[in-house]
Motif scaffolding. Structure first.
Motif, mmCIF file in Angstrom:
data_model
loop_
_atom_site.group_PDB
_atom_site.id
_atom_site.type_symbol
_atom_site.label_atom_id
_atom_site.label_comp_id
_atom_site.label_asym_id
_atom_site.label_seq_id
_atom_site.Cartn_x
_atom_site.Cartn_y
_atom_site.Cartn_z
ATOM 1 N N ARG A 137 16.561 7.572 -15.149
ATOM 2 C CA ARG A 137 15.860 6.712 -14.189
ATOM 3 C C ARG A 137 15.174 7.568 -13.129
ATOM 4 O O ARG A 137 14.203 7.145 -12.511
ATOM 5 C CB ARG A 137 16.838 5.761 -13.516
ATOM 6 N N MET A 138 15.690 8.789 -12.954
ATOM 7 C CA MET A 138 15.110 9.711 -11.984
ATOM 8 C C MET A 138 14.417 10.886 -12.666
ATOM 9 O O MET A 138 13.404 11.382 -12.180
ATOM 10 C CB MET A 138 16.211 10.239 -11.070
ATOM 11 N N ILE A 139 14.965 11.353 -13.793
ATOM 12 C CA ILE A 139 14.446 12.538 -14.476
ATOM 13 C C ILE A 139 13.998 12.114 -15.867
ATOM 14 O O ILE A 139 14.835 11.827 -16.718
ATOM 15 C CB ILE A 139 15.527 13.636 -14.575
ATOM 16 N N ASP A 264 14.566 13.006 -6.348
ATOM 17 C CA ASP A 264 13.500 13.338 -7.301
ATOM 18 C C ASP A 264 12.201 13.597 -6.559
ATOM 19 O O ASP A 264 11.739 12.753 -5.782
ATOM 20 C CB ASP A 264 13.299 12.196 -8.297
ATOM 21 N N LYS A 265 11.599 14.778 -6.816
ATOM 22 C CA LYS A 265 10.298 15.102 -6.232
ATOM 23 C C LYS A 265 9.271 15.414 -7.323
ATOM 24 O O LYS A 265 8.267 16.070 -7.060
ATOM 25 C CB LYS A 265 10.441 16.287 -5.270
ATOM 26 N N ALA A 266 9.542 14.926 -8.537
ATOM 27 C CA ALA A 266 8.635 15.167 -9.664
ATOM 28 C C ALA A 266 7.925 13.894 -10.122
ATOM 29 O O ALA A 266 6.736 13.910 -10.417
ATOM 30 C CB ALA A 266 9.414 15.779 -10.832
ATOM 31 N N GLY A 267 8.647 12.781 -10.228
ATOM 32 C CA GLY A 267 8.009 11.511 -10.576
ATOM 33 C C GLY A 267 7.839 11.258 -12.056
ATOM 34 O O GLY A 267 6.848 10.657 -12.473
ATOM 35 N N PHE A 268 8.800 11.673 -12.879
ATOM 36 C CA PHE A 268 8.720 11.425 -14.315
ATOM 37 C C PHE A 268 9.718 10.370 -14.796
ATOM 38 O O PHE A 268 9.742 10.037 -15.976
ATOM 39 C CB PHE A 268 8.966 12.726 -15.099
ATOM 40 N N LYS A 273 7.925 5.274 -12.837
ATOM 41 C CA LYS A 273 6.956 4.701 -13.774
ATOM 42 C C LYS A 273 6.797 3.200 -13.554
ATOM 43 O O LYS A 273 5.690 2.663 -13.609
ATOM 44 C CB LYS A 273 7.383 4.965 -15.212
ATOM 45 N N ASN A 274 7.913 2.516 -13.335
ATOM 46 C CA ASN A 274 7.863 1.059 -13.180
ATOM 47 C C ASN A 274 7.511 0.622 -11.767
ATOM 48 O O ASN A 274 7.258 -0.558 -11.531
ATOM 49 C CB ASN A 274 9.208 0.446 -13.579
ATOM 50 N N SER A 275 7.484 1.572 -10.814
ATOM 51 C CA SER A 275 7.210 1.216 -9.422
ATOM 52 C C SER A 275 5.814 1.606 -8.965
ATOM 53 O O SER A 275 5.276 0.995 -8.039
ATOM 54 C CB SER A 275 8.238 1.891 -8.499
ATOM 55 N N ALA A 276 5.207 2.651 -9.588
ATOM 56 C CA ALA A 276 3.872 3.109 -9.166
ATOM 57 C C ALA A 276 2.859 1.982 -9.329
ATOM 58 O O ALA A 276 2.959 1.145 -10.227
ATOM 59 C CB ALA A 276 3.459 4.328 -9.977
ATOM 60 N N LEU A 277 1.854 1.989 -8.484
ATOM 61 C CA LEU A 277 0.916 0.865 -8.434
ATOM 62 C C LEU A 277 0.036 0.762 -9.665
ATOM 63 O O LEU A 277 -0.428 -0.315 -10.013
ATOM 64 C CB LEU A 277 0.041 0.984 -7.179
ATOM 65 N N TYR A 282 0.428 6.976 -11.512
ATOM 66 C CA TYR A 282 1.553 7.669 -12.140
ATOM 67 C C TYR A 282 1.127 9.044 -12.649
ATOM 68 O O TYR A 282 1.802 10.045 -12.407
ATOM 69 C CB TYR A 282 2.111 6.852 -13.299
ATOM 70 N N SER A 283 -0.007 9.119 -13.351
ATOM 71 C CA SER A 283 -0.424 10.374 -13.966
ATOM 72 C C SER A 283 -0.873 11.403 -12.943
ATOM 73 O O SER A 283 -0.810 12.602 -13.199
ATOM 74 C CB SER A 283 -1.552 10.121 -14.974
ATOM 75 N N GLU A 284 -1.316 10.964 -11.755
ATOM 76 C CA GLU A 284 -1.812 11.892 -10.752
ATOM 77 C C GLU A 284 -0.931 11.938 -9.498
ATOM 78 O O GLU A 284 -1.331 12.471 -8.474
ATOM 79 C CB GLU A 284 -3.240 11.505 -10.356
ATOM 80 N N ALA A 285 0.271 11.422 -9.613
ATOM 81 C CA ALA A 285 1.154 11.336 -8.442
ATOM 82 C C ALA A 285 1.595 12.718 -7.971
ATOM 83 O O ALA A 285 1.929 13.589 -8.774
ATOM 84 C CB ALA A 285 2.368 10.498 -8.774
#
Length: 343
Positions: A137-139, A264-268, A273-277, A282-285
């Protein structure tokens, strides 16, 4: 009932029973694992649904076994599928580890679909595995791949083991990168043969370059573990970052009290994924900053049956391509009560 049919049925049952007792045949095994879960936003639930739902925590069934080809070589096999029949899913069956392999004094080689050694490098460090609070959920790196070769070495110099995964490149024409993973570890991940487990791993599989360090220790009834990982996207060089979590388990009269904190400071991971707008976000976060906290407990009702529960909370923020304002993610709170049966 016709006596001939009845006699034949009795003979068949006796024959099957005799085979299971005296022959080294295949073993049928499985797990049923269901939760009743309430989630504010469904960002980490197995079916990504909010509200109160029933979750299937990777229930499965499989067949595994071995055959001695000689005094020094053993054939290994496993066929395993995930079973989703207890919940509303279009995919009743999904593939899990399925392979043929050979085991000798030189080590074990498996051919087919298997957990990557980058996945197994985590040992038992996470306190809430295969639930909606699992570490992915984080990694977020894919943990099981097909068309691969897995090698498990024997213990080298009586100190450490080396495990490797290599994916056959011609089966993955969508990438030009060599796809492999390596894990070196010492100790025992179950903390039974030794009171510690240490591992270091590297991964280039599924579009991610990542390295990881894991430590587990046990002091009487107390277990402490930590995992650090750096992940970089092979498609977006600016999408990179560190992730880590620490977990603690304390056994009190058979009840495992558990807590885990993650950063988490990577965002994978699945939460991001389910929270990004949007998919572009997501791909450029970049500048991802996510926190998670999970507390819970489990208790074995019998050798095969475990009841467990946990509460998890997630929050975070990010930017897009190192520019613009900080975007806050929706907080999510998840409560689960679960029952697991192994057979």
């Amino acid at each position: 009932m016709n006596k001939t049919i009845l006699s034949a049925a009795i003979v068949s049952v006796v024959s099957l029973s005799s085979f299971s007792v005296f022959a080294d045949g295949p073993q049928i095994y499985g797990r049923l694992d269901l939760s009743i879960t309430h989630s504010d936003n469904g960002t980490t639930t197995q079916n990504s649904k909010s509200g109160t739902v029933i979750e299937n925590n990777f229930s499965r069934i499989g067949v595994k076994g071995s055959d001695h080809l000689s005094d020094d070589i053993e054939l290994l096999y496993k066929i395993e599928v995930q079973v989703n029949g207890a919940t509303d899913s279009d995919d009743v069956f999904l593939p899990r580890n399925t392979y043929l392999g050979l085991k000798s004094k030189m080590g074990t080689v498996l051919f087919g679909r298997n957990d990557t050694v980058f996945k197994t490098s985590k040992g038992n460090a996470e306190a809430f595995a295969v639930t909606n609070a699992g570490y992915n959920r984080m990694i977020g790196i894919p943990v099981r791949r097909a068309d691969g070769i897995t090698y498990y070495s024997p213990k080298i110099a009586g100190l450490f083991n080396v495990h490797t995964t290599y994916l056959m490149g011609d089966n993955y024409e969508d990438t030009e990168e060599e796809q492999y993973a390596v894990n070196i570890f010492v100790g025992d991940k179950k903390l039974k043969k030794s009171a510690y487990f240490l591992s270091a791993a590297y991964n280039t599989i599924a579009g991610y370059d990542a390295y990881r360090a894991v430590a587990q220790v046990k002091f009487y009834d107390f277990k402490l573990a930590g995992l650090f990982q750096n992940t970089t996207s092979q498609s977006y060089s600016n999408k990179t970052g560190d992730s880590y979590f620490i977990s603690a388990i304390y056994n009190v009269n058979g009840v495992n009290l558990k807590a885990e904190y993650g950063k988490d400071k990577a965002g994978f991971g699945k939460y991001f994924k389910n929270s990004a707008l949007s998919s572009t976000d997501y791909s450029e976060a970049t500048d991802v900053n996510i926190d998670s906290l999970v507390v819970g407990a489990d208790y074995k009702l019998s050798k095969s049956t475990t009841v467990y529960a946990h509460f998890a909370t997630y929050s975070g923020s990010y930017r897009v391509a190192n520019s613009g304002p900080v975007i806050e993610l929706e907080d999510d709170n998840i409560t689960s009560v679960s029952l697991r049966y192994n057979f």
